[in-house]
Design a protein around this motif. Structure first.
Motif, PDB file in Angstrom:
ATOM      1  N   GLU A  69       0.822  -1.224   0.000  1.00 38.63           N
ATOM      2  CA  GLU A  69       0.000   0.000   0.000  1.00 38.63           C
ATOM      3  C   GLU A  69       0.849   1.265   0.000  1.00 38.63           C
ATOM      4  N   ARG A  70       1.780   1.318   0.938  1.00 42.00           N
ATOM      5  CA  ARG A  70       2.574   2.551   1.086  1.00 42.00           C
ATOM      6  C   ARG A  70       3.475   2.802  -0.115  1.00 42.00           C
ATOM      7  N   GLU A  71       4.070   1.717  -0.606  1.00 34.75           N
ATOM      8  CA  GLU A  71       4.925   1.899  -1.783  1.00 34.75           C
ATOM      9  C   GLU A  71       4.085   2.375  -2.973  1.00 34.75           C
ATOM     10  N   ALA A  72       2.923   1.778  -3.116  1.00 39.31           N
ATOM     11  CA  ALA A  72       2.052   2.167  -4.235  1.00 39.31           C
ATOM     12  C   ALA A  72       1.647   3.629  -4.117  1.00 39.31           C
ATOM     13  N   ALA A  73       1.601   4.114  -2.873  1.00 42.59           N
ATOM     14  CA  ALA A  73       1.159   5.491  -2.647  1.00 42.59           C
ATOM     15  C   ALA A  73       2.265   6.516  -2.910  1.00 42.59           C
ATOM     16  N   ARG A  74       3.498   6.057  -2.977  1.00 38.12           N
ATOM     17  CA  ARG A  74       4.602   6.993  -3.221  1.00 38.12           C
ATOM     18  C   ARG A  74       4.498   7.481  -4.661  1.00 38.12           C
ATOM     19  N   THR A  75       4.776   8.719  -4.861  1.00 38.89           N
ATOM     20  CA  THR A  75       4.581   9.259  -6.211  1.00 38.89           C
ATOM     21  C   THR A  75       5.829   9.094  -7.072  1.00 38.89           C
ATOM     22  N   ARG A  78       8.462   5.158  -5.888  1.00 39.55           N
ATOM     23  CA  ARG A  78       7.961   3.844  -5.501  1.00 39.55           C
ATOM     24  C   ARG A  78       8.846   2.757  -6.110  1.00 39.55           C
ATOM     25  N   CYS A 101      -1.106  -3.692  -7.200  1.00 41.60           N
ATOM     26  CA  CYS A 101      -0.596  -2.310  -7.132  1.00 41.60           C
ATOM     27  C   CYS A 101       0.248  -1.984  -8.356  1.00 41.60           C
TER      28      CYS A 101
END
Lengths: 401, 401, 401, 401
Positions: A69-75, A78, A101
């Motif tokens: 989740e968090r990696e996918a959220a990095r712009t 990632r 993701c």
């Protein structure tokens, strides 16, 4: 995409040798760097390991779901790729999470513990147009690649027999009872699925197909467990039949006391026989019907592009397992780069990553699933004591492309 | 010092295979990272190479002098170590520049092109208490380390003969005239000093001493040049005599057509004979007077600590040249860390880095200078056609410790 | 009986390489001499061959029946032994003829083309108390004998797997159509019985039992013919199961193009694995669970009596196929001498020749019949595509003793 | 002369392994038979040995002089050939005695213990037109013969280096003091002449010339004795120089503990390098500058006539030392037959036996004397510590032809 690729790792905490191998191999040529990870199911251990590796603490995660989740959220930064090196039973759910993701995946073998899981990953990877590579590392050896090309080129003539025998001795006794970590989970059916078939049999199976270009029609297996109390298979002999009467033999055993990690390939045709042994991976021997032998090395003769691509040192400076592993990663990186390039290039026709992977002969989801199918088929044949159909068809997918 | 070590590189620009090998080896275990470099005498090429490696442009230098000065001037993040992989004639001046800045050095072999240069580096390294390691990579192989320990432990009994034969074929013809970069400078006396003696003979010489623990008293050499027009030696045979009647044989040749990079070691005593061949570096064979042979592998039996320290993979997963090179760097890093630890530890007695290096059997300035002395001695013997004194004494130095 | 033994030969005329091998082997140590023969079904050829060998023309016969009768009728100098080297379909009748004249027999493998013929020979040999030895020559190699002793002595621990793979390439194409004599009769079912199973499979089968001391309970075979138009099998893979879960694998193929005559033995237990390859018959490798390998040679360590008995040259002077064949004959001669000695010794309890043969581990009628049983069983399993009972019991005989 | 050749033997009594080897080899193909002998300097032992071999008592002699006279006096069935297998110091006088009776001679190596003796034998053999063959057995190996032909044919290109290293360990300790018969006389200068140089060095020397076709111009030797109290050399390293800058290396040592009988040949040119090792005599490896290796076996490719002549078994059935020895005898017999045929053929121009021997590359008196010259030259170089002239010219003789 000429920038250095970013990858994360799930599993591979302290003591797991294969995690270090994957990291070293991926970073071997300076074209990828580990930047994130969920290294252990124990959050504290995961953090400690990430620190030891010098990672940004913010990218060391307590579990793979959070990581995805968090990696996918990095712009901007990632991860491009995740490497899965957990026990087998987790491969499916972790790969699913990252593919969903849109993150490429390298998964350790066997791909999953059930065929339906493997097929669902095939479909998902195709739908998301993401790479799902499986670490069948033996295809990273230059001389194995040369063998594939020589067979395709007719060097052995009309095929007669194909054999891969993978022999180990480390499970010749009940070491799992001594608590040896690698043995404990590999002999636990809940974590590993199959035993020798899953741990090394799939390597042998993939190698046979890789070098010969053939898939079997039928197989007959004798799968057994030698060590008292062990709950998975530790030994299997499998006869295979291919079109045109070609015969195959696959042996995988982990109970040959004293044998380290012996993989021997032999492909015979009416004009010659190729032999390769993992013990001396830099030599490929072609027995010729015209007499004598020709020994191929990285020095030649006539190295094919796929082999050349997998060389780093001048011939005579032995390359080994790390180099082969790194070459598998080099191709993985090249596939991802090429796919990204196509994606970013307005004029390029969009090419599915699976198509690119095939250009590199890179073992992918379909190869992973074929291995799981082999495991299930061999177990069934052995149980039913009869020849069984060995054909497997990769599932159709509604790919985005 | 548990932080990741920072190193720089001088030389090793695009096309120089050995530069990539050094970098990969140094970074193999994640304990060191390349952060600076002067990769080429051509400033633009140096910059381009640094960019390709992803380095901070501020730390990619046009020349090694600037690099030494600027790095020395950095307060918090100066390099701990510089790796010198230029042609031989520059080793001395570059090593001098960095040692004078109190930066540790790993220098490719041969250490220098003259003995006086080598001896001056010995003194300087001792005065500055900095490591000057020489990349005699064959000592990084676990089975070579095992051989050293077995000889010391009496496995071959009383020594009789020691031999290392290093055979290559890549200079069998005048490839330097085709412009092959590695061949051009290696056959130019102004850049290389000696030919085969300097390029591979010093490896063989060091290996003989490393495994046997002996230094020769006298030697007789026949050094020659087979290829017309070549200006350096490309072939040498050297007979050696040691104390107690032990005999030695060193062959180095680069004109054995078709031979890739063949290094064979044999140590005989009255109770047994050890054999090791670079072609199959994972096997060490002990012929025993009591009959048959014992083959040592990384799997045992009885691996010694120095060998264990140089292993990463389970036995049967072939390790090779990169692994050996990396093990040499692992020891280099360990020596530097231990030296730094001692320096930072108020209660520890201060131990000279050379003393620590010796604990790791790490080839250092003295070993480098011994190699250069060997080259000069062999050339003199061949010229004068007589036995010459082969003894060499490391220069005394007023070390800081 | 210290006199030189007299032997005759049936078959083995000009062009038949195996006849010359048998003669040379029997005469190797100067303890037997060829004195009679019926070398060809063509009387003129038989006579010519006898002349070329320098035999007394009176003892060169037009057919084996005449030979048996006339030799039996000689009082002082009849042959002690006949060697049968005809095509397989004649073995039974010829052996019968000589046994009925109380003449010892050495018969080439396979013993017969049907099990009932083989069993009848077992009974006849027992009734007449005559030796019927079968030329399973691989048991003549010192290192094969050493292997048998090591397994019996527990060197590999509890047995897990046994494998012999016998690979040839000379029938990879339809050479029988070119008129090559050896190929023509070996691929004619009327003359040869089975193909690869009979020609080399029985060697492999006997070797597995000889080294392991085990006989299989069940087997599953995939027997096939690769070459179009060939009327016998040229390739077989056989899985075997033994008591206590031990697994076996036997491969015999004559269609592996370019492979000369490759026999590889592997016996694995929980403490070690033995490997022997016919290509390098002087080396026996024991992979040890404790690490590394031990290589046994004729030089030791600890050669067993059966191995010592089969050595003629100092270690390091390669012995080969002729030597192994000669050692089989040396044992044959020793058995006959011992049997004769017992016969002539009034005080000795009379010992059956079969009992003496067993003391020498000499392959005899029962071993020959077991081989024929194996052929029939493998063919049946392959035809019926199921596991079949592989047990065979030597027929009881009313021996004279 | 199609009759079976008759030969006698001097020396080779019970316990002398080489006597049995010569007899077996000479009789291998059924073209020669031992009929006479003086097997020991002890008359009773000679008689007993003759009886054990089944010889006519009248042709078992108490000493070689009587044997030469009486055999020469036989009209119809005198021996054609005598084989001399005594200690070295007797070779000269025995060979002289038989040559003077016009009997062909095969003499074990080294031919004599002094060069003048050897040269006198050269002259005598030429005068009597009798063969004096020397048992340099390594030339009997098919792959050694193939190597000679390949070098002559340019397979390695322009020659650069030649090396033969002959290593044994059986004299690593003072076994002569334990009374081991072979060691006692071989280390007694009065009986053996030289030590390692004479026992194995001459094999190496002949092999270098045989394969390369070259004779050295100069040599430099370091000859030594490692074992305290031993009175002959047990170890020598010899550097050689040939025309056109070709370099040679010969090592012979008997003190490499645990090494059985290791002979390794290497011939390098600018296009390739040939390697042959006695441990695996059926394989000849050609490293090719174009990449990889070609392995020649008896199966091909392109076996030359001299190699084909020395084969008896199908490829893959290992031939060894006995076969090589027998091939040397087969050529010896062929030379004698051809010489006799010419003698009996009125129309044939009479050809000297030495000329015929040369057609077969059969080592003869000149090769024997060259070996003795090598021994003397190496000892002198080592003593004087300088390069010495290594050229030797066979003495001119007033041959009968």
């Amino acid at each position: 995409m000429t920038r250095i690729l970013r990858f994360g790792m799930v599993g591979g905490g302290p003591g797991a040798f294969i995690g270090a191998v994957h990291q070293r191999a991926a970073e071997y040529d300076g074209r990828a760097r580990l930047v994130a990870g969920a290294f252990s199911s124990d959050a504290a251990r995961s953090q400690a390991h990430g620190r030891a590796l010098g990672l940004d603490a913010a990218r060391v995660y307590d579990d793979y779901r959070t990581m995805a989740e968090r990696e996918a959220a990095r712009t901007d930064d990632r991860i491009d790729l995740v490497v899965i090196v957990t026990p087998n039973h987790l491969h499916h759910e972790i790969a699913t999470a990252f593919l969903e993701c849109d993150i490429h995946v390298v998964c350790d073998k066997p791909l999953t513990t059930t065929l339906s899981d493997a097929e669902s990953l095939c479909r998902l990877a195709a739908q998301r147009d993401r790479l799902l590579a499986v670490s069948y590392v033996y295809t990273g050896y230059p001389m194995v690649r040369q063998a594939r090309a020589l067979v395709a080129d007719g060097a052995v003539g009309t095929l007669r027999r194909i054999s891969v025998q993978y022999t180990q001795g480390w499970l010749a006794q009940a070491v799992e009872r001594t608590g040896q970590k690698g043995a404990v989970w590999r002999t636990d059916p809940a974590l590993a699925g199959a035993g020798a078939l899953g741990d090394i049999g799939v390597h042998a199976f993939h190698l046979m197909g890789y070098v010969s270009g053939l898939a079997p029609q039928r197989l007959f297996a004798d799968v057994t467990t030698h060590v008292d109390g062990r709950r998975v298979d530790d030994d299997a002999s499998v006869l295979l039949q291919y079109d045109d009467g070609v015969r195959g033999l696959l042996v995988c055993t982990q109970v040959a006391g004293g044998v380290e990690n012996d993989v021997r390939l032999r492909v015979s045709g009416d004009a010659g026989t190729l032999e390769w042994s993992h013990a001396h991976p830099e030599e490929l021997v072609l027995h010729q019907a015209s007499g004598g032998q020709r020994v191929y090395t990285r020095g030649g003769p006539d190295p094919v592009p796929a082999a050349l691509r997998a060389m780093r040192l001048p011939p005579g400076h032995p390359e080994g397992f790390h180099d082969a592993f790194a070459s598998m990663y080099a191709d993985t990186i090249a596939v991802i780069e090429k796919h990204g390039a196509a994606a970013g290039d307005r004029n390029a026709s969009r090419v599915a990553v699976a198509t690119i992977a095939r250009q590199f002969d890179l073992p992918d989801a379909a190869d992973g699933a074929a291995g799981v199918h082999f495991i299930e088929t061999a177990l069934r044949s052995s149980r039913e004591q009869c020849w069984v159909d060995a054909r497997w068809q990769a599932p159709m997918a509604s790919a985005r492309s």
